[in-house]
Design a protein around this motif. Structure first.
Motif, PDB file in Angstrom:
ATOM      1  N   ALA A 358      -9.140  -0.527  11.549  1.00 41.44           N
ATOM      2  CA  ALA A 358     -10.429  -0.122  10.978  1.00 41.44           C
ATOM      3  C   ALA A 358     -11.040   1.046  11.727  1.00 41.44           C
ATOM      4  CB  ALA A 358     -11.393  -1.314  10.982  1.00 41.44           C
ATOM      5  N   ILE A 359     -11.001   0.986  13.039  1.00 42.05           N
ATOM      6  CA  ILE A 359     -11.713   1.975  13.846  1.00 42.05           C
ATOM      7  C   ILE A 359     -10.870   3.213  14.141  1.00 42.05           C
ATOM      8  CG2 ILE A 359     -11.055   1.058  16.097  1.00 42.05           C
ATOM      9  CD1 ILE A 359     -13.848   1.537  17.070  1.00 42.05           C
ATOM     10  N   ASN A 360      -9.546   3.082  14.088  1.00 41.24           N
ATOM     11  CA  ASN A 360      -8.694   4.195  14.498  1.00 41.24           C
ATOM     12  C   ASN A 360      -7.890   4.831  13.370  1.00 41.24           C
ATOM     13  OD1 ASN A 360      -9.146   4.003  17.456  1.00 41.24           O
ATOM     14  ND2 ASN A 360      -8.226   1.980  17.175  1.00 41.24           N
ATOM     15  N   GLU A 369     -19.496   1.404  13.390  1.00 44.82           N
ATOM     16  CA  GLU A 369     -18.727   0.802  14.484  1.00 44.82           C
ATOM     17  C   GLU A 369     -19.491   0.956  15.798  1.00 44.82           C
ATOM     18  OE1 GLU A 369     -15.963  -0.826  14.208  1.00 44.82           O
ATOM     19  OE2 GLU A 369     -15.121  -0.237  12.270  1.00 44.82           O
ATOM     20  N   PRO A 370     -19.930  -0.142  16.405  1.00 49.34           N
ATOM     21  CA  PRO A 370     -20.627  -0.043  17.698  1.00 49.34           C
ATOM     22  C   PRO A 370     -19.773   0.573  18.804  1.00 49.34           C
ATOM     23  CG  PRO A 370     -21.015  -2.184  16.697  1.00 49.34           C
ATOM     24  CD  PRO A 370     -19.942  -1.524  15.886  1.00 49.34           C
ATOM     25  N   ILE A 464     -22.754 -10.181  11.041  1.00 49.30           N
ATOM     26  CA  ILE A 464     -21.397 -10.099  11.587  1.00 49.30           C
ATOM     27  C   ILE A 464     -20.329 -10.251  10.499  1.00 49.30           C
ATOM     28  CG2 ILE A 464     -19.719 -11.241  13.090  1.00 49.30           C
ATOM     29  CD1 ILE A 464     -21.937 -11.670  15.095  1.00 49.30           C
ATOM     30  N   PRO A 465     -20.433 -11.238   9.590  1.00 49.09           N
ATOM     31  CA  PRO A 465     -19.386 -11.343   8.552  1.00 49.09           C
ATOM     32  C   PRO A 465     -19.267 -10.086   7.704  1.00 49.09           C
ATOM     33  CG  PRO A 465     -20.697 -13.357   8.642  1.00 49.09           C
ATOM     34  CD  PRO A 465     -21.395 -12.347   9.516  1.00 49.09           C
ATOM     35  N   PHE A 470     -16.347  -5.652   5.827  1.00 47.86           N
ATOM     36  CA  PHE A 470     -16.506  -4.359   5.150  1.00 47.86           C
ATOM     37  C   PHE A 470     -16.902  -3.221   6.087  1.00 47.86           C
ATOM     38  CE2 PHE A 470     -17.870  -7.788   2.210  1.00 47.86           C
ATOM     39  CZ  PHE A 470     -16.820  -7.688   1.300  1.00 47.86           C
ATOM     40  N   ARG A 471     -17.004  -3.507   7.394  1.00 44.13           N
ATOM     41  CA  ARG A 471     -17.394  -2.518   8.414  1.00 44.13           C
ATOM     42  C   ARG A 471     -18.721  -1.870   8.043  1.00 44.13           C
ATOM     43  NH1 ARG A 471     -13.935  -4.860  11.737  1.00 44.13           N
ATOM     44  NH2 ARG A 471     -14.278  -3.251  13.327  1.00 44.13           N
ATOM     45  N   LYS A 472     -19.689  -2.679   7.624  1.00 42.28           N
ATOM     46  CA  LYS A 472     -21.026  -2.207   7.285  1.00 42.28           C
ATOM     47  C   LYS A 472     -21.893  -2.176   8.543  1.00 42.28           C
ATOM     48  CE  LYS A 472     -20.740  -1.943   2.695  1.00 42.28           C
ATOM     49  NZ  LYS A 472     -21.407  -2.942   1.858  1.00 42.28           N
ATOM     50  N   PRO A 473     -22.872  -1.262   8.627  1.00 39.41           N
ATOM     51  CA  PRO A 473     -23.704  -1.157   9.830  1.00 39.41           C
ATOM     52  C   PRO A 473     -24.614  -2.366  10.032  1.00 39.41           C
ATOM     53  CG  PRO A 473     -24.491   0.325   8.107  1.00 39.41           C
ATOM     54  CD  PRO A 473     -23.197  -0.233   7.623  1.00 39.41           C
ATOM     55  N   PHE A 474     -24.935  -2.629  11.291  1.00 40.72           N
ATOM     56  CA  PHE A 474     -25.813  -3.739  11.654  1.00 40.72           C
ATOM     57  C   PHE A 474     -27.290  -3.367  11.531  1.00 40.72           C
ATOM     58  CE2 PHE A 474     -21.956  -5.010  13.870  1.00 40.72           C
ATOM     59  CZ  PHE A 474     -21.921  -6.372  13.617  1.00 40.72           C
ATOM     60  N   ALA A 475     -27.574  -2.092  11.575  1.00 39.18           N
ATOM     61  CA  ALA A 475     -28.974  -1.658  11.585  1.00 39.18           C
ATOM     62  C   ALA A 475     -29.107  -0.397  10.742  1.00 39.18           C
ATOM     63  CB  ALA A 475     -29.432  -1.401  13.022  1.00 39.18           C
TER      64      ALA A 475
END
Length: 501
Positions: A358-360, A369-370, A464-465, A470-475
């Motif tokens: 997901a991140i790379n 992604e934090p 978190i889920p 879906f790699r959606k932002p937390f904020a």
């Protein structure tokens, strides 16, 4: 036995190849982040002979090591990131040295490191952190080798153990020459080893110290060309580093909650963190060996220290992850009967691999992604498509124009007090664009998203889920947006450039 050895060799090669693919895949496709652009500027200064150590931008070895790649491969993202990627693969390979202490569990540890989302990410990034992991891994291995045999402190002898001490010192010297976190690491390691000082030979200690300072002095004196940095106490690298980073801690330059790094471990490494916790439980129950005790200590010591320090950035978590993965592998015993160890391994590998992809691979600039700090967006790469002859004028601050200037060929800094329209392209931040609108009638304009962020500084468990799936932002998402203005003659310039091409 022969077939088993062939299988193990194939497994090791497979893990290393997997590490290489994850680190090299589309390595130059995504735009430089802010720090990478700054590092390129410093490499360029070094190539021109204008380099001087500044603790704000870390130690000299990074720039000396990158200069040949930039000189040969040119000014591009791949050239800057290739060596960190190679070192990331070598770091994975170095884990196999620990088979001496943990047997086949070294394959598990190497696999965890090979696919760790954050470690892979900072192996694809022009920063110092992957150097640190490699040098730390090799230094700790040779330290363990040195302490395998009891020695007399007063005995003078030069043998293979002396070689282990020198090897450890050289890698510690390289660590000290790449990043100031060395001073933290050596303090924590020294605190652990102080009780074993009498198990060393004084002669080995002295030879190791000389080896360390040989490497240290070589880089900080710019290959013995300027000894003022070690003869002047106020200019001594360790003194300057301590003063600078102590100041950054006091002003909380990049502040965050004490649990910042723990959050990252929970989001990206949760099953491995649980396995490490199980190993810690066994250590506290008295089930430990030299290897496990050392790495359990380093995991906890790094976690506590970086939780305390007011420099909350995602790349520092790799210094916690390395010992964590090592003791996490210790928790799995595939030779045991039953299904629990196999399931634990599969779940951990799947979790790490999913996060790493997901991140790379899927979106290496995802601001949700934090683990990504102020990721530069693809919009910035529009700048490298401007014609070579196009003069670009920037109306922004020095703190904002990285990494944009990396992609520009001919550019100047504009003055809002005396705006000029004598340019083919004008790129302005939000403040400047409001003042420039009246000067740029007849110019085309478009938005350029430079970088975005969505900091998770307060736990939001309910999100978190959604993040994991879906790699959606937390904020809320914030972005640094520029406006790009194209002069009335720009299209003609583009057409001429295409004809030349």
């Amino acid at each position: 036995m022969k077939n088993r050895n062939i299988f193990k060799l194939g497994l090791a090669v497979g893990i290393i190849l997997l590490a290489a693919v994850l680190r090299l895949y589309k390595l130059g496709d995504f735009p430089l982040f802010f720090d990478e652009s700054v590092h390129y500027v410093i490499v360029e200064q070094l190539i021109k002979g204008n380099y001087a150590y500044d603790p704000a931008y870390h130690a000299p070895l990074l720039y000396y090591s990158l200069a040949p790649f930039v000189s040969v491969l040119g000014k591009n993202e791949f050239a800057l990131r290739l060596l960190p990627a190679i070192l990331g693969v070598l770091f994975v390979a170095s884990i196999f040295l620990y088979k001496r202490y943990i047997g086949d569990k070294a394959y598990i540890a190497a696999l965890f490191v090979a696919i760790s989302p954050i470690i892979v990410n900072y192996s694809r990034f022009c920063r110092t952190d992957i150097y640190v992991l490699l040098f730390t891994s090799l230094a700790l291995y040779f330290i363990l080798r040195y302490f395998e045999k009891e020695k007399s402190f007063t005995e003078f002898k030069i043998d293979r153990d002396t070689g282990f001490a020198v090897a450890a010192a050289v890698f510690l010297g390289l660590f000290a020459s790449i990043k100031e976190t060395f001073y933290v690491f050596i303090a924590l390691l020294g605190l652990y080893l102080i009780f074993d000082i009498k198990k060393m030979r004084l002669s080995d200690l002295l030879i190791a110290c000389l080896s360390f300072f040989g490497v240290y002095v070589m880089f900080y004196t710019y290959f013995f060309s300027d000894f003022s940095v070690i003869t002047d106490f106020s200019n001594f690298p360790a003194v300057r580093a301590f003063e600078y980073w102590k100041g950054q801690h006091e002003i909380a330059r990049i502040a965050g909650p004490w649990y910042y790094h723990l959050e990252l471990l929970l989001l990206y490494d949760f099953p491995a963190l649980c396995l490490a916790g199980y190993t810690l439980y066994r250590v506290f129950r008295g089930d430990k060996d030299t290897f496990t005790a050392l790495f359990a200590y380093l995991f906890l010591a790094n976690l506590v220290f970086f939780s305390y320090m007011q420099e909350k950035v995602p790349w520092l978590v790799v210094h916690i992850e390395f010992p964590m993965f090592m003791i996490a592998a210790k928790a799995i015993d595939l030779k045991r009967e039953g299904w629990k160890d196999k399931v634990a391994l599969l779940v951990t590998v799947a979790f790490l691999l999913y996060g790493s992809a997901a991140i790379n691979v899927v979106n290496p600039v995802n601001y949700a992604e934090p683990a990504l700090y102020l990721p530069t967006q693809y919009d910035v790469k529009k700048a490298e498509k401007f014609p070579d002859e196009a003069m670009v004028c920037l109306y922004t601050t020095v703190a904002e124009y990285h990494p944009l200037v990396f992609y520009l060929k001919a550019w100047c800094m504009g003055d809002l007090n005396n705006p000029t329209t004598n340019a083919d392209v004008i790129i302005a931040n939000q403040t400047a664009s409001q003042k420039l609108e009246s000067y740029l009638t007849g110019w085309d304009r478009e938005k350029m998203v430079v970088r975005c962020w969505s900091f998770w500084t307060q736990p939001k468990i309910e999100k978190i889920p959604e993040f994991l799936a879906f790699r959606k932002p937390f904020a809320d998402v914030g972005c640094m947006n520029f406006t790009v203005y194209y002069s009335p003659d720009f299209e003609e310039l583009v057409e001429d450039d295409s004809k030349i091409t």
